[in-house]
Design a protein around this motif. Structure first.
Motif, PDB file in Angstrom:
ATOM      1  N   SER A   1       1.077  -1.351  -0.032  1.00 13.04           N
ATOM      2  CA  SER A   1       0.037  -0.004   0.043  1.00 13.04           C
ATOM      3  C   SER A   1       0.655   1.134   0.124  1.00 13.04           C
ATOM      4  O   SER A   1       0.372   2.316  -0.664  1.00 13.04           O
ATOM      5  N   ALA A   2       2.073   1.159   0.766  1.00  7.85           N
ATOM      6  CA  ALA A   2       2.885   2.384   0.797  1.00  7.85           C
ATOM      7  C   ALA A   2       3.498   2.638  -0.736  1.00  7.85           C
ATOM      8  O   ALA A   2       4.180   3.717  -0.894  1.00  7.85           O
ATOM      9  N   ASP A   3       3.535   1.711  -1.464  1.00  5.97           N
ATOM     10  CA  ASP A   3       4.030   2.035  -3.040  1.00  5.97           C
ATOM     11  C   ASP A   3       3.011   3.232  -3.754  1.00  5.97           C
ATOM     12  O   ASP A   3       3.545   3.735  -4.894  1.00  5.97           O
ATOM     13  N   ARG A   4       1.767   3.265  -3.284  1.00 11.61           N
ATOM     14  CA  ARG A   4       1.054   4.297  -4.126  1.00 11.61           C
ATOM     15  C   ARG A   4       1.702   5.640  -4.199  1.00 11.61           C
ATOM     16  O   ARG A   4       2.096   6.129  -3.215  1.00 11.61           O
ATOM     17  N   ASN A   5       1.635   6.088  -5.350  1.00 13.46           N
ATOM     18  CA  ASN A   5       2.377   7.520  -5.627  1.00 13.46           C
ATOM     19  C   ASN A   5       3.831   7.525  -5.174  1.00 13.46           C
ATOM     20  O   ASN A   5       4.605   8.475  -5.023  1.00 13.46           O
ATOM     21  N   ALA A   6       4.504   6.347  -5.030  1.00 12.40           N
ATOM     22  CA  ALA A   6       5.979   6.263  -4.805  1.00 12.40           C
ATOM     23  C   ALA A   6       6.702   5.535  -5.877  1.00 12.40           C
ATOM     24  O   ALA A   6       6.216   5.265  -7.102  1.00 12.40           O
ATOM     25  N   LEU A   7       8.005   5.694  -5.882  1.00  9.50           N
ATOM     26  CA  LEU A   7       9.125   5.263  -6.749  1.00  9.50           C
ATOM     27  C   LEU A   7       9.545   3.955  -6.144  1.00  9.50           C
ATOM     28  O   LEU A   7      10.171   3.872  -5.177  1.00  9.50           O
ATOM     29  N   VAL A   8       9.376   2.900  -6.933  1.00 11.01           N
ATOM     30  CA  VAL A   8       9.689   1.449  -6.542  1.00 11.01           C
ATOM     31  C   VAL A   8      11.297   1.273  -7.499  1.00 11.01           C
ATOM     32  O   VAL A   8      11.084   1.295  -8.861  1.00 11.01           O
ATOM     33  N   ARG A   9      12.206   1.229  -6.816  1.00  7.45           N
ATOM     34  CA  ARG A   9      13.560   0.983  -7.777  1.00  7.45           C
ATOM     35  C   ARG A   9      14.239  -0.582  -7.562  1.00  7.45           C
ATOM     36  O   ARG A   9      14.385  -0.989  -6.675  1.00  7.45           O
ATOM     37  N   MET A  10      13.896  -1.252  -8.688  1.00  8.89           N
ATOM     38  CA  MET A  10      14.268  -2.683  -8.776  1.00  8.89           C
ATOM     39  C   MET A  10      15.665  -2.519  -9.033  1.00  8.89           C
ATOM     40  O   MET A  10      16.253  -2.443 -10.288  1.00  8.89           O
ATOM     41  N   ASN A  11      16.517  -2.853  -8.248  1.00  9.40           N
ATOM     42  CA  ASN A  11      17.910  -2.922  -8.366  1.00  9.40           C
ATOM     43  C   ASN A  11      18.580  -4.227  -8.240  1.00  9.40           C
ATOM     44  O   ASN A  11      19.006  -4.730  -7.112  1.00  9.40           O
ATOM     45  N   ASN A  12      18.513  -5.010  -9.098  1.00  5.98           N
ATOM     46  CA  ASN A  12      19.280  -6.251  -9.235  1.00  5.98           C
ATOM     47  C   ASN A  12      19.998  -6.578 -10.616  1.00  5.98           C
ATOM     48  O   ASN A  12      19.562  -6.074 -11.729  1.00  5.98           O
ATOM     49  N   ALA A  13      21.076  -7.171 -10.676  1.00  7.80           N
ATOM     50  CA  ALA A  13      21.704  -7.488 -11.856  1.00  7.80           C
ATOM     51  C   ALA A  13      21.332  -8.703 -13.028  1.00  7.80           C
ATOM     52  O   ALA A  13      21.696  -8.588 -13.829  1.00  7.80           O
ATOM     53  N   GLY A  14      20.224  -9.276 -12.068  1.00 11.67           N
ATOM     54  CA  GLY A  14      19.560 -10.197 -13.082  1.00 11.67           C
ATOM     55  C   GLY A  14      18.072 -10.040 -13.377  1.00 11.67           C
ATOM     56  O   GLY A  14      17.539  -9.074 -12.824  1.00 11.67           O
ATOM     57  N   ALA A  15      17.590 -10.691 -14.118  1.00 10.80           N
ATOM     58  CA  ALA A  15      16.006 -10.365 -14.449  1.00 10.80           C
ATOM     59  C   ALA A  15      15.328 -10.387 -13.310  1.00 10.80           C
ATOM     60  O   ALA A  15      15.474 -11.213 -12.299  1.00 10.80           O
ATOM     61  N   ASN A  16      14.364  -9.369 -13.281  1.00  7.44           N
ATOM     62  CA  ASN A  16      13.565  -9.296 -11.856  1.00  7.44           C
ATOM     63  C   ASN A  16      12.143  -8.982 -12.182  1.00  7.44           C
ATOM     64  O   ASN A  16      11.807  -8.544 -13.297  1.00  7.44           O
ATOM     65  N   THR A  17      11.277  -8.955 -11.254  1.00 13.33           N
ATOM     66  CA  THR A  17       9.934  -8.995 -11.504  1.00 13.33           C
ATOM     67  C   THR A  17       8.919  -8.056 -10.477  1.00 13.33           C
ATOM     68  O   THR A  17       9.426  -8.255  -9.327  1.00 13.33           O
ATOM     69  N   PHE A  18       8.264  -7.055 -10.923  1.00 17.17           N
ATOM     70  CA  PHE A  18       7.599  -6.462  -9.995  1.00 17.17           C
ATOM     71  C   PHE A  18       6.050  -6.812 -10.296  1.00 17.17           C
ATOM     72  O   PHE A  18       5.497  -6.579 -11.540  1.00 17.17           O
ATOM     73  N   THR A  19       5.344  -7.368  -9.111  1.00 17.57           N
ATOM     74  CA  THR A  19       4.061  -7.817  -9.214  1.00 17.57           C
ATOM     75  C   THR A  19       3.201  -6.782  -8.555  1.00 17.57           C
ATOM     76  O   THR A  19       3.180  -6.505  -7.280  1.00 17.57           O
ATOM     77  N   ILE A  20       1.910  -6.579  -9.436  1.00 17.38           N
ATOM     78  CA  ILE A  20       0.911  -5.752  -8.882  1.00 17.38           C
ATOM     79  C   ILE A  20      -0.017  -6.614  -8.191  1.00 17.38           C
ATOM     80  O   ILE A  20      -0.427  -7.469  -8.715  1.00 17.38           O
ATOM     81  N   PRO A  21      -0.318  -6.334  -7.171  1.00 18.07           N
ATOM     82  CA  PRO A  21      -1.054  -7.295  -6.118  1.00 18.07           C
ATOM     83  C   PRO A  21      -2.677  -7.162  -6.376  1.00 18.07           C
ATOM     84  O   PRO A  21      -2.908  -6.102  -6.781  1.00 18.07           O
ATOM     85  N   PRO A  22      -3.345  -8.004  -6.330  1.00 16.91           N
ATOM     86  CA  PRO A  22      -4.791  -7.907  -6.504  1.00 16.91           C
ATOM     87  C   PRO A  22      -5.431  -7.032  -5.410  1.00 16.91           C
ATOM     88  O   PRO A  22      -5.053  -6.917  -4.419  1.00 16.91           O
ATOM     89  N   ASN A  23      -6.555  -6.347  -5.827  1.00 13.76           N
ATOM     90  CA  ASN A  23      -7.301  -5.286  -4.845  1.00 13.76           C
ATOM     91  C   ASN A  23      -7.662  -6.049  -3.778  1.00 13.76           C
ATOM     92  O   ASN A  23      -7.938  -5.181  -2.633  1.00 13.76           O
ATOM     93  N   SER A  24      -7.942  -7.165  -3.992  1.00 14.75           N
ATOM     94  CA  SER A  24      -8.504  -8.007  -2.694  1.00 14.75           C
ATOM     95  C   SER A  24      -7.536  -7.901  -1.399  1.00 14.75           C
ATOM     96  O   SER A  24      -7.756  -8.090  -0.243  1.00 14.75           O
ATOM     97  N   SER A  25      -6.227  -7.856  -1.815  1.00 18.41           N
ATOM     98  CA  SER A  25      -5.036  -8.065  -0.993  1.00 18.41           C
ATOM     99  C   SER A  25      -4.545  -6.779  -0.576  1.00 18.41           C
ATOM    100  O   SER A  25      -4.092  -6.246   0.644  1.00 18.41           O
ATOM    101  N   VAL A  26      -4.502  -5.720  -1.571  1.00 16.12           N
ATOM    102  CA  VAL A  26      -4.012  -4.264  -1.287  1.00 16.12           C
ATOM    103  C   VAL A  26      -4.929  -3.404  -2.064  1.00 16.12           C
ATOM    104  O   VAL A  26      -4.842  -3.253  -3.165  1.00 16.12           O
TER     105      VAL A  26
END
Length: 246
Positions: free
Chosen positions: A31-56
Motif C-alpha cells: 500500500s505504501a507504494d502508491r504514488n511512490a517510486l519503486v527502484r528494482m535494483n538487481n543484476a539479473g532479471a526481476n519482476t515487479f508484481t501488482i497485487p490484487p485489489n483484494s489484498s492491497v
C-alpha cells in the motif's frame, strides 16, 4: 459555514515522495507504494508484481512508478486476477535507469506507460550504443519495405524535422525531412516479378519498381506496358493506369 478541521492535521512531511529500493529478483507492491517510486535494483532479471485489489486495496486511480535501477531487465506482472496492459503487449522495461508509470484504471486493471523500445528482439543495449538495431520504411500500400541497419546511435542523428543516416565512417548517405528524401549513395531496388507489382492506380502514381521477368528489353519496350514471360531485368514506373517500361 463553519470552519473545516482535518484530523489528524496533514503535515508537509507526509506529502514527501517515497522511494522504495528492492534488490531481490521479485517484489510485490504494498500500500505504501502508491504514488511512490519503486527502484528494482538487481543484476539479473526481476519482476515487479501488482497485487490484487483484494489484498492491497489501492484507491482507484492509483499511480506507482517503477524504475529498472539495476542491469537486470524488470518485468511488470499482475497478481491473481490482475490485468496489466502495455503498448504492443510489452511489459518489460529492459533498459537500466528507465522508469515506467503504472496507472490503475479499475480495481484490478492497470496500464503500463513509458516502456522503452524493447531490446530483446533486436539486440542488446550497451551504454548509449544500439547494436543490430534496424529501421524499417514501409511503402504506403504496405506491400514493400526497406530495412536499414543502424549499428550505432552516432550513425542516426535527429534535428528539427530532419533525420540523417551516416555510414560507420561518418559519411552521410541518407537524409529525410518534411519534404524530401535525399540519398547520397546508390539506391538499390529489390527486383520483383511482374505478377508481384502492386496495382498501378492513383495511390502508386509515379512509383518506380524493378522487374526481373519482363517479356522484352527496356529499349524495345520503352513507354509501353510491361508484360511478363521473359528474363529481362528492367525498371518500370506507374502512370496511375499500368506499369510501363522506363
Amino acid at each position: 459555514m463553519s470552519d473545516l478541521t482535518l484530523s489528524p492535521a496533514p503535515t508537509i512531511g507526509s506529502l514527501a515522495p517515497f522511494v522504495n529500493t528492492q534488490a531481490g529478483a521479485s517484489y510485490t507492491g504494498v500500500s505504501a507504494d502508491r504514488n511512490a517510486l519503486v527502484r528494482m535494483n538487481n543484476a539479473g532479471a526481476n519482476t515487479f508484481t501488482i497485487p490484487p485489489n483484494s489484498s492491497v486495496p489501492y484507491p482507484v486511480p492509483a499511480v506507482i512508478y517503477v524504475e529498472q535501477a539495476g542491469a537486470g531487465a524488470t518485468t511488470i506482472a499482475g497478481g491473481a486476477g490482475v490485468t496489466v496492459n502495455g503498448v504492443g503487449g510489452s511489459l518489460t522495461i529492459g533498459a537500466q535507469f528507465a522508469t515506467v508509470t503504472l496507472l490503475q484504471v479499475a480495481a484490478d486493471t492497470w496500464v503500463v506507460t513509458g516502456i522503452p523500445f524493447n531490446t530483446a528482439a533486436t539486440g542488446p543495449l550497451t551504454g548509449t550504443t544500439l547494436d543490430y538495431r534496424t529501421l524499417t520504411l514501409h511503402s504506403p500500400n504496405g506491400l514493400y519495405s526497406s530495412t536499414i541497419l543502424v549499428s550505432d546511435l552516432a550513425h542516426l542523428t535527429f534535428a528539427q524535422d530532419t533525420m540523417r543516416f551516416n555510414s560507420a565512417g561518418g559519411t552521410q548517405y541518407m537524409q529525410l525531412d518534411g519534404n524530401a528524401a535525399n540519398v547520397f549513395t546508390p539506391l538499390v531496388t529489390v527486383p520483383v516479378h511482374v505478377s508481384q507489382l502492386p496495382a498501378a492506380g492513383a495511390g502508386n502514381y509515379g512509383g518506380r519498381m524493378f522487374v526481373d521477368d519482363a517479356l522484352t528489353t527496356l529499349v524495345l519496350g520503352l513507354g509501353t506496358t510491361v508484360a511478363a514471360g521473359g528474363a529481362n531485368k528492367v525498371p518500370v514506373y506507374s502512370d496511375a493506369v499500368t506499369w510501363k517500361y522506363g
